[in-house]
Design an enzyme around this catalytic site. Structure first.
Site, PDB file in Angstrom:
ATOM      1  N   SER A 212       0.833  -1.211   0.000  1.00  0.00           N
ATOM      2  CA  SER A 212       0.000   0.000   0.000  1.00  0.00           C
ATOM      3  C   SER A 212       0.865   1.258   0.000  1.00  0.00           C
ATOM      4  CB  SER A 212      -0.943   0.003   1.208  1.00  0.00           C
ATOM      5  OG  SER A 212      -0.230   0.011   2.428  1.00  0.00           O
ATOM      6  N   TYR A 213       1.966   1.228   0.724  1.00  0.00           N
ATOM      7  CA  TYR A 213       2.897   2.361   0.774  1.00  0.00           C
ATOM      8  C   TYR A 213       3.581   2.545  -0.574  1.00  0.00           C
ATOM      9  CZ  TYR A 213       6.912   5.139   2.464  1.00  0.00           C
ATOM     10  OH  TYR A 213       7.858   6.102   2.650  1.00  0.00           O
TER      11      TYR A 213
END
Length: 251
Positions: free
Chosen positions: A153-154
């Site tokens: 997600s990052y």
């Protein structure tokens, strides 16, 4: 030391870590800074130190996930400090998880605190930056460039930030606005906590850094940000600057 004398800079996540390091480097070079941070206590502590160099510097407590308020914050800063020369989009929250385990909640956290604030702050600051022919500094990560495990997600949000930064470099260039990215490895509180919790993984990462150390918040990351915010980088735009001790070599 007056590379940024008379400049006004916005720095998100400026109360601690890399943001604080950049803010400190900026005020020492003559800039007035507006730091934006979720943590009110830390923000108030940091702004007192910054005001020792630039008394007009201000702290604004805000939740960057409240996107409808971001344009108002930019206007508030411009009204208070008279202009905007530099926008630094540094703040970003995320949770580590594998692709198999990642849910919509993790993606929402990363994009709502990282990608969307970066975009909306750029959009809101553009009219002011047109007037000053200013600079935008966004933040990328080797997690996106290298595809680090458990960082989906990052990494996705950081690569989205890289994409809009390149678009902005093309769209904003005719207005005299430079738009660049820093991708750091730094001794931030989050990094040091992660290193303590994952000592073997940390040592492996450190061994892959040719300079064999983490970047210092002010003297390493902050000084590169000063360079990108100053006239010294006036012919650089759309670039990802790896401030990572040589760990990643872009081609």
């Amino acid at each position: 030391m007056n590379k940024l004398q008379g400049k006004v800079a916005i720095i998100t996540g400026g109360a601690s870590g890399i943001g604080k390091g950049m803010a400190t480097a900026f005020v020492k070079e003559g800039a007035t800074v507006a730091i934006i941070d979720l943590n009110e206590e830390t923000g108030n502590q940091t702004i007192k130190k910054l005001q020792e160099y630039q008394p007009e510097s201000i702290f604004i407590q805000a939740n960057l996930a409240e996107h409808d308020k971001l344009a108002g914050i930019v206007k508030q800063i411009a009204d208070k400090l008279g202009k905007i020369d530099i926008l630094v989009n540094n703040a970003h929250a995320s949770k580590m998880s594998s692709i198999e385990e990642t849910t919509q909640k993790e993606f929402d956290l990363s994009f709502n605190t990282g990608f969307y604030p970066t975009f909306y702050f750029m959009q809101a600051a553009l009219p002011y930056l047109k007037e000053t022919k200013g600079n935008i500094i966004n933040f990328a990560s080797s997690a996106g460039l290298n595809g680090d495990v458990n960082q989906v997600s990052y990494a996705a949000a950081k690569e989205a930030i890289r994409a809009v930064t390149r678009v902005a470099a093309n769209e904003f260039g005719p207005f005299g606005i430079n738009v660049n990215l820093i991708a750091p490895i730094a001794s931030s509180p989050g990094m040091l906590q992660w290193a303590e919790e994952n000592p073997e993984y940390y040592q492996g990462m450190l061994s892959r850094i040719p300079l064999r150390r983490l970047g210092e918040l002010e003297s390493d990351i902050g000084r590169v940000a000063v360079f990108l915010a100053s006239e010294d980088s006036s012919y650089i735009s759309g670039q990802t600057i790896m401030v990572d001790g040589g760990a990643t070599k872009l081609r």
